[in-house]
Design an enzyme around this catalytic site. Sequence first.
Site, PDB file in Angstrom:
ATOM      1  N   ARG A  95      37.550  50.224  20.321  1.00 33.99           N
ATOM      2  CA  ARG A  95      37.677  51.893  20.983  1.00 33.99           C
ATOM      3  C   ARG A  95      36.978  51.880  22.273  1.00 33.99           C
ATOM      4  NH1 ARG A  95      37.627  53.031  15.454  1.00 33.99           N
ATOM      5  NH2 ARG A  95      39.738  53.059  14.537  1.00 33.99           N
ATOM      6  N   LYS A 100      39.309  53.617  36.582  1.00 35.98           N
ATOM      7  CA  LYS A 100      40.663  53.196  36.608  1.00 35.98           C
ATOM      8  C   LYS A 100      40.793  51.914  35.982  1.00 35.98           C
ATOM      9  CE  LYS A 100      43.405  56.504  38.970  1.00 35.98           C
ATOM     10  NZ  LYS A 100      44.308  56.746  40.287  1.00 35.98           N
ATOM     11  N   GLU A 124      42.056  49.996  52.348  1.00 39.76           N
ATOM     12  CA  GLU A 124      41.440  50.964  51.453  1.00 39.76           C
ATOM     13  C   GLU A 124      40.493  51.832  52.047  1.00 39.76           C
ATOM     14  OE1 GLU A 124      43.097  51.822  48.740  1.00 39.76           O
ATOM     15  OE2 GLU A 124      43.702  49.887  47.679  1.00 39.76           O
ATOM     16  N   LYS A 143      34.678  58.129  47.441  1.00 37.42           N
ATOM     17  CA  LYS A 143      35.393  57.984  46.147  1.00 37.42           C
ATOM     18  C   LYS A 143      34.512  58.697  45.194  1.00 37.42           C
ATOM     19  CE  LYS A 143      38.149  55.527  43.196  1.00 37.42           C
ATOM     20  NZ  LYS A 143      38.801  54.357  43.104  1.00 37.42           N
ATOM     21  N   GLU A 181      42.543  62.613  37.484  1.00 38.93           N
ATOM     22  CA  GLU A 181      43.309  62.875  38.549  1.00 38.93           C
ATOM     23  C   GLU A 181      44.397  64.126  38.129  1.00 38.93           C
ATOM     24  OE1 GLU A 181      44.929  58.795  40.044  1.00 38.93           O
ATOM     25  OE2 GLU A 181      46.810  59.990  40.522  1.00 38.93           O
ATOM     26  N   ARG A 208      42.121  63.865  42.979  1.00 34.87           N
ATOM     27  CA  ARG A 208      42.093  62.549  43.236  1.00 34.87           C
ATOM     28  C   ARG A 208      43.417  61.785  43.386  1.00 34.87           C
ATOM     29  NH1 ARG A 208      39.240  58.258  38.660  1.00 34.87           N
ATOM     30  NH2 ARG A 208      40.028  56.438  39.612  1.00 34.87           N
ATOM     31  N   ASN A 253      45.623  58.133  46.369  1.00 33.19           N
ATOM     32  CA  ASN A 253      47.101  57.283  46.332  1.00 33.19           C
ATOM     33  C   ASN A 253      47.676  57.224  47.595  1.00 33.19           C
ATOM     34  OD1 ASN A 253      46.773  56.695  43.395  1.00 33.19           O
ATOM     35  ND2 ASN A 253      47.450  58.572  42.932  1.00 33.19           N
ATOM     36  N   HIS A 302      49.943  54.490  48.541  1.00 31.73           N
ATOM     37  CA  HIS A 302      50.091  53.596  47.340  1.00 31.73           C
ATOM     38  C   HIS A 302      51.474  53.716  46.722  1.00 31.73           C
ATOM     39  CE1 HIS A 302      45.718  53.106  47.813  1.00 31.73           C
ATOM     40  NE2 HIS A 302      45.657  52.491  46.549  1.00 31.73           N
ATOM     41  N   HIS A 339      53.168  50.543  46.127  1.00 33.51           N
ATOM     42  CA  HIS A 339      53.215  49.816  44.859  1.00 33.51           C
ATOM     43  C   HIS A 339      54.778  49.366  44.672  1.00 33.51           C
ATOM     44  CE1 HIS A 339      49.914  52.061  42.618  1.00 33.51           C
ATOM     45  NE2 HIS A 339      49.257  51.004  43.146  1.00 33.51           N
ATOM     46  N   HIS A 390      47.717  43.669  47.414  1.00 35.39           N
ATOM     47  CA  HIS A 390      47.726  45.180  47.275  1.00 35.39           C
ATOM     48  C   HIS A 390      47.399  45.661  48.455  1.00 35.39           C
ATOM     49  CE1 HIS A 390      47.017  48.901  45.106  1.00 35.39           C
ATOM     50  NE2 HIS A 390      45.941  48.987  45.547  1.00 35.39           N
TER      51      HIS A 390
HETATM   52  P1  NAD Z   1      41.843  39.985  43.698  1.00 40.84           P
HETATM   53  O1  NAD Z   1      40.778  40.619  42.541  1.00 40.84           O
HETATM   54  O2  NAD Z   1      42.936  39.349  43.501  1.00 40.84           O
HETATM   55  O3  NAD Z   1      40.704  39.197  44.636  1.00 40.84           O
HETATM   56  C1  NAD Z   1      41.352  38.514  45.796  1.00 40.84           C
HETATM   57  C2  NAD Z   1      41.093  37.266  45.965  1.00 40.84           C
HETATM   58  O4  NAD Z   1      39.805  36.666  46.294  1.00 40.84           O
HETATM   59  C3  NAD Z   1      41.014  36.269  44.595  1.00 40.84           C
HETATM   60  O5  NAD Z   1      41.838  35.253  44.566  1.00 40.84           O
HETATM   61  C4  NAD Z   1      39.527  36.158  44.246  1.00 40.84           C
HETATM   62  O6  NAD Z   1      39.453  35.052  43.129  1.00 40.84           O
HETATM   63  C5  NAD Z   1      39.083  35.787  45.339  1.00 40.84           C
HETATM   64  N1  NAD Z   1      37.488  36.277  45.499  1.00 40.84           N
HETATM   65  C6  NAD Z   1      37.282  37.312  44.933  1.00 40.84           C
HETATM   66  N2  NAD Z   1      35.741  37.520  45.193  1.00 40.84           N
HETATM   67  C7  NAD Z   1      35.515  36.444  46.112  1.00 40.84           C
HETATM   68  C8  NAD Z   1      34.495  36.095  47.014  1.00 40.84           C
HETATM   69  N3  NAD Z   1      33.251  36.761  47.198  1.00 40.84           N
HETATM   70  N4  NAD Z   1      34.684  34.971  47.673  1.00 40.84           N
HETATM   71  C9  NAD Z   1      35.671  34.238  47.800  1.00 40.84           C
HETATM   72  N5  NAD Z   1      36.826  34.655  46.898  1.00 40.84           N
HETATM   73  C10 NAD Z   1      36.766  35.685  46.250  1.00 40.84           C
HETATM   74  O7  NAD Z   1      42.310  41.357  44.475  1.00 40.84           O
HETATM   75  P2  NAD Z   1      41.459  42.727  45.160  1.00 40.84           P
HETATM   76  O8  NAD Z   1      42.148  42.833  46.315  1.00 40.84           O
HETATM   77  O9  NAD Z   1      40.047  42.737  44.959  1.00 40.84           O
HETATM   78  O10 NAD Z   1      41.815  43.763  43.956  1.00 40.84           O
HETATM   79  C11 NAD Z   1      43.159  44.120  44.005  1.00 40.84           C
HETATM   80  C12 NAD Z   1      43.488  44.662  42.499  1.00 40.84           C
HETATM   81  O11 NAD Z   1      42.912  45.776  42.446  1.00 40.84           O
HETATM   82  C13 NAD Z   1      44.934  45.210  42.643  1.00 40.84           C
HETATM   83  O12 NAD Z   1      45.274  44.791  41.008  1.00 40.84           O
HETATM   84  C14 NAD Z   1      45.086  46.740  42.502  1.00 40.84           C
HETATM   85  O13 NAD Z   1      45.746  47.172  41.506  1.00 40.84           O
HETATM   86  C15 NAD Z   1      43.482  46.894  41.964  1.00 40.84           C
HETATM   87  N6  NAD Z   1      43.156  48.334  42.338  1.00 40.84           N
HETATM   88  C16 NAD Z   1      42.437  49.091  41.377  1.00 40.84           C
HETATM   89  C17 NAD Z   1      41.866  50.209  41.737  1.00 40.84           C
HETATM   90  C18 NAD Z   1      41.208  51.000  40.464  1.00 40.84           C
HETATM   91  O14 NAD Z   1      40.882  52.262  40.916  1.00 40.84           O
HETATM   92  N7  NAD Z   1      41.094  50.378  39.443  1.00 40.84           N
HETATM   93  C19 NAD Z   1      41.857  50.555  43.060  1.00 40.84           C
HETATM   94  C20 NAD Z   1      42.426  49.801  44.141  1.00 40.84           C
HETATM   95  C21 NAD Z   1      43.131  48.623  43.570  1.00 40.84           C
HETATM   96  N1  GLY Z   2      42.335  53.990  43.495  1.00 38.11           N
HETATM   97  C1  GLY Z   2      42.766  55.174  43.185  1.00 38.11           C
HETATM   98  C2  GLY Z   2      41.900  55.972  42.437  1.00 38.11           C
HETATM   99  O1  GLY Z   2      41.019  55.129  41.862  1.00 38.11           O
HETATM  100  O2  GLY Z   2      42.207  56.948  42.036  1.00 38.11           O
END
Ligand code: NAD
Ligand code: GLY
Length: 357
Positions: A118, A140, A182, A224, A234, A238, A242, A245, A249, A262
């Site tokens: 939990r 998130k 972003e 942020k 949100e 907040r 998006n 997005h 998406h 993304h």
């Molecule tokens: P990712 O996590 O897939 O990383 C991108 C690539 O870079 C991967 O192949 C990873 O292994 C590699 N990598 C990571 N760090 C590295 C480094 N220092 N050196 C070499 N390679 C490295 O992609 P991302 O763009 O970081 O994240 C995208 C995800 O984040 C999506 O799923 C999206 O929905 C999510 N997201 C979440 C939020 C949130 O608020 N939680 C906000 C924006 C995006």
């Molecule tokens: N990436 C959008 C949020 O964190 O609300």
Amino acid sequence: MNPLIVNLGERSYPVFIGARAMQYLSSALESVGSGQVFVVSNPTVAPLYLPAVKTMLGNRLHGTFLMPDGEQYKTLATYTEALNAVMESGLHRDGIILALGGGVVGDLAGFVAATFQRGVRFLQVPTTLLAQVDSSVGGKTAVNHALGKNMIGAFHQPNAVVIDTTTLETLPERELKAGLAEVIKYGVIEDANFFTWLEQNMPALLQRDPEALRYAIEVSCSIKARIVSADEREQGVRALLNYGHTFGHVIESYAGYGNWLHGEAVAAGMVIASHLASAMQWCDVSDYRRIKALVEAAGLPTSAPNMQWQDWQAGLYRDKKVQNGLVRFVLPTAIGCAAITEQPIAPELLQASVAHQ
Ligand code: NAD
Ligand code: GLY
């Protein structure tokens, strides 16, 4: 180093930002309190940064789980595998989950932390630009469903975030650019001066100038942190995060997770949204042109792949901001300012914006 603080009452937490900030992992661990640490990472990031993390953790390291690398693995199946590994390791409720990687690792590990027994404490050590400016802050967590992005998840704030900007040295160029989407978002929705700074400093960011990157990460995280502190769940402001997005998406899901990154999908989504805003006279056409030019300067796509209108309709209605059957769009009203639509949009305006090149 004085960390940035995300103010959420008793759930407030520090965000350490800097070159070689990995050394602040011990300060972060101190602020989190005692407990064994279970690390979630992937086979790309682990060889690069897990040894340093292991050294910092010392005998607090409890176990590790490496999930396969890629958005297509941000699924319930991988989440179950991660949970199995945590369970088999014998981690207790006073344990801590540490995410080492990009947004995919962070979102999945965060969902494990939110749900294991939990909810247990959670540390974010983001290693992509996108994760450093966005996904590691704000709580998130989620995995994808075949029918929609981030459809299964929870709000679960980290207890600390450690952003080591030197990890960006190994990041592939395409991923760096995706993270810039972003960063641009914050300029459009919240900070006109930052947008102008980005227009002037995009070449430095693309060349990974350490000072330019640090500044962009710090401004992005401050914006942020302010927004999340004001509206954690949100219910209001907040939603502005998006921007881009809602369209993004749909593109990501249509193209197949992992095919469009993304950040790339969000970039095209931001241009589409600003085109719509200008067509609806929410913003001036010159604002739309500046946004499109900055996205282009970052080497990011400015339009969607060739999609049927039916694909857009189905995808847009799955957006988490849909209320009473109405799709709500975050649109700029000027550079540095955005608002959310509350009225139906004429389909021909929407069709023109998603189809524009
Ligand atoms: P990712 O996590 O897939 O990383 C991108 C690539 O870079 C991967 O192949 C990873 O292994 C590699 N990598 C990571 N760090 C590295 C480094 N220092 N050196 C070499 N390679 C490295 O992609 P991302 O763009 O970081 O994240 C995208 C995800 O984040 C999506 O799923 C999206 O929905 C999510 N997201 C979440 C939020 C949130 O608020 N939680 C906000 C924006 C995006
Ligand atoms: N990436 C959008 C949020 O964190 O609300």
